[in-house]
Design an enzyme around this catalytic site. Structure first.
Site, PDB file in Angstrom:
ATOM      1  NE  ARG A  81      -3.824   0.702   1.827  1.00  0.00           N
ATOM      2  CZ  ARG A  81      -5.054   0.779   2.316  1.00  0.00           C
ATOM      3  NH1 ARG A  81      -5.279   1.423   3.432  1.00  0.00           N
ATOM      4  NH2 ARG A  81      -6.054   0.188   1.692  1.00  0.00           N
TER       5      ARG A  81
ATOM      6  CG  HIS B 222      -8.116   0.229  -3.190  1.00  0.00           C
ATOM      7  ND1 HIS B 222      -7.360  -0.852  -2.799  1.00  0.00           N
ATOM      8  CD2 HIS B 222      -8.849   0.592  -2.097  1.00  0.00           C
ATOM      9  CE1 HIS B 222      -7.619  -1.131  -1.535  1.00  0.00           C
ATOM     10  NE2 HIS B 222      -8.511  -0.283  -1.086  1.00  0.00           N
TER      11      HIS B 222
ATOM     12  CD  GLN C  40     -12.856  -1.610  -1.314  1.00  0.00           C
ATOM     13  OE1 GLN C  40     -12.131  -1.508  -0.352  1.00  0.00           O
ATOM     14  NE2 GLN C  40     -14.073  -2.121  -1.228  1.00  0.00           N
TER      15      GLN C  40
ATOM     16  CG  ASP D  83     -13.199   6.443  -1.536  1.00  0.00           C
ATOM     17  OD1 ASP D  83     -13.075   6.293  -0.297  1.00  0.00           O
ATOM     18  OD2 ASP D  83     -12.205   6.460  -2.314  1.00  0.00           O
TER      19      ASP D  83
ATOM     20  CB  CYS E   9     -14.059   1.357  -0.524  1.00  0.00           C
ATOM     21  SG  CYS E   9     -13.640   3.113  -0.449  1.00  0.00           S
TER      22      CYS E   9
ATOM     23  NE  ARG F 252     -10.135  -5.035   0.048  1.00  0.00           N
ATOM     24  CZ  ARG F 252      -9.366  -4.050   0.532  1.00  0.00           C
ATOM     25  NH1 ARG F 252      -9.936  -2.991   1.073  1.00  0.00           N
ATOM     26  NH2 ARG F 252      -8.045  -4.091   0.435  1.00  0.00           N
TER      27      ARG F 252
HETATM   28  N1   CP Z   1     -11.151  -0.038   2.004  1.00  0.00           N
HETATM   29  C1   CP Z   1      -9.885  -0.110   2.481  1.00  0.00           C
HETATM   30  O1   CP Z   1      -8.912  -0.311   1.748  1.00  0.00           O
HETATM   31  O2   CP Z   1      -9.789  -0.009   3.836  1.00  0.00           O
HETATM   32  P1   CP Z   1      -8.450   0.214   4.657  1.00  0.00           P
HETATM   33  O3   CP Z   1      -7.885   1.548   4.249  1.00  0.00           O
HETATM   34  O4   CP Z   1      -8.868   0.174   6.104  1.00  0.00           O
HETATM   35  O5   CP Z   1      -7.496  -0.896   4.321  1.00  0.00           O
HETATM   36  N1  NVA Z   2      -9.656   6.828  -1.805  1.00  0.00           N
HETATM   37  C1  NVA Z   2      -9.362   6.380  -0.464  1.00  0.00           C
HETATM   38  C2  NVA Z   2      -9.648   4.915  -0.321  1.00  0.00           C
HETATM   39  C3  NVA Z   2      -9.462   4.375   1.064  1.00  0.00           C
HETATM   40  C4  NVA Z   2      -9.700   2.912   1.139  1.00  0.00           C
HETATM   41  C5  NVA Z   2      -7.907   6.679  -0.139  1.00  0.00           C
HETATM   42  O1  NVA Z   2      -7.055   6.505  -1.006  1.00  0.00           O
HETATM   43  O2  NVA Z   2      -7.634   7.109   0.980  1.00  0.00           O
END
Ligand code: CP
Ligand code: NVA
Length: 307
Positions: free
Chosen positions: A105, A132, A135, A226, A266, A294
């Site tokens: 990430r 992502h 997701q 989101d 999400c 997930r």
């Molecule tokens: N939706 C999602 O990716 O959640 P987190 O940021 O908690 O991993």
């Molecule tokens: N768009 C958001 C998604 C979080 C799961 C971010 O990148 O923070």
């Protein structure tokens, strides 16, 4: 379907056939705990690199790996300081000598691309500023479970044209679902994503629409929200709160959408901003089923890439 050794950085890394096969595996693993108890990832190790916080991604990958008989190692933002303490190239090569899968990430998408370039084991994108995809695999699984199909549905995403929006567009284009992104002017998805999703969608019968008009949720089968400010955009949060004010899933949205319209988010959610709390708790909402999925979707991805 052999996906062994492949990377998963965006939804376009999998063909339609591959996405549907992984979703079938996810459903099988979810429905049959005894399949997981056979430990298809016995003695396999997953390295999880995090530059940003996480609840779902971290816990679902780690738990999924445990259920499949493998082991997951959490590398916090300060543990390896990717690109600062040492290069992404060196990290990718070193980790490839220890582990069987890398999940990362990150902020810049170039970091997961570099990991994939230099690693000799599969690399999975656990969120970048660009996409992502894990997701969206969970989202497609949830839509299939609740709607019984994907192709031909009308899905609307309301909010920022961000990483999640990009992946929804690619995923919808691959599976033949129509995708409308409803965002304030100036916050549209990247033009190259719209162009590529439109091209891919023309092969599957999916249309991609970008608009600022909230009336576009009329007859929607799925509405999706989101956060207005993503991780890394915290300093823009106050300004965005004003600009995005109308771009919310609430009772008004649900009046014009199809009565059976599915509500997705999400998570994490900022209730009162992009989604109203009461609406998120109606029977049309699948936000927690989506969060659980997930784990099932990612377990299937890991079994396909490294099983
Ligand atoms: N939706 C999602 O990716 O959640 P987190 O940021 O908690 O991993
Ligand atoms: N768009 C958001 C998604 C979080 C799961 C971010 O990148 O923070």
């Amino acid at each position: 379907m052999n996906l062994t050794g492949r990377n998963f950085l965006t939804m376009l890394d999998f063909s339609q056939e591959e996405i549907l096969a992984v979703l079938e595996t996810a459903k099988r693993l979810k429905a049959n705990p005894e399949e997981k108890a056979k430990h298809p990832l016995k003695n396999k190790t997953l390295a999880m690199i995090f530059q940003k916080p996480s609840l779902r991604t971290r816990v679902s990958f780690e738990t999924g790996m445990t259920q499949l008989g493998g082991h997951a190692i959490y590398l916090a933002p300060t543990d390896i300081s990717i690109g600062k303490r040492e290069t992404t190239e060196d990290i990718a090569i070193v980790l490839s000598g220890y582990v069987d899968i890398i999940m990362a990430r990150v902020f810049g998408h170039d970091i997961v691309q570099d990991l994939a370039k230099y690693a000799t084991v599969p690399v999975i994108n656990g969120l970048s500023d660009f996409s992502h995809p894990c997701q969206i695999m969970a989202d497609l699984l949830t839509i299939q479970e609740r709607k019984g199909k994907l192709a031909g549905l009308n899905a609307c995403y309301i909010g920022d044209g961000n990483n999640v929006a990009h992946s929804l567009m690619f995923g919808a284009a691959r599976v033949g679902m129509n995708m409308t992104i409803i965002c304030p002017e100036g916050y549209e998805p990247k033009a190259e994503v719209t162009a590529e999703a439109t091209r891919v969608g023309s092969e599957t019968g999916s249309t991609i629409t970008i608009t600022s008009d909230l009336a576009a949720t009329k007859n929607a089968d799925v509405v999706y929200a989101d956060v207005w400010a993503s991780m890394g955009q915290e300093e823009e949060a106050a300004a965005r709160k004003k600009l995005f004010e109308k771009y919310r899933i609430d009772a008004e949205t649900m009046k014009i959408a199809d009565p059976e319209c599915l509500i997705l988010h999400c998570l994490p959610a900022h209730y009162g901003d992009e989604i109203d709390y009461a609406t998120s708790r109606t029977p049309n909402s699948a936000i927690f089923q989506q969060a659980e999925n997930r784990m099932h979707a990612q377990s299937a991805i890991m079994v396909h890439l490294a099983g």
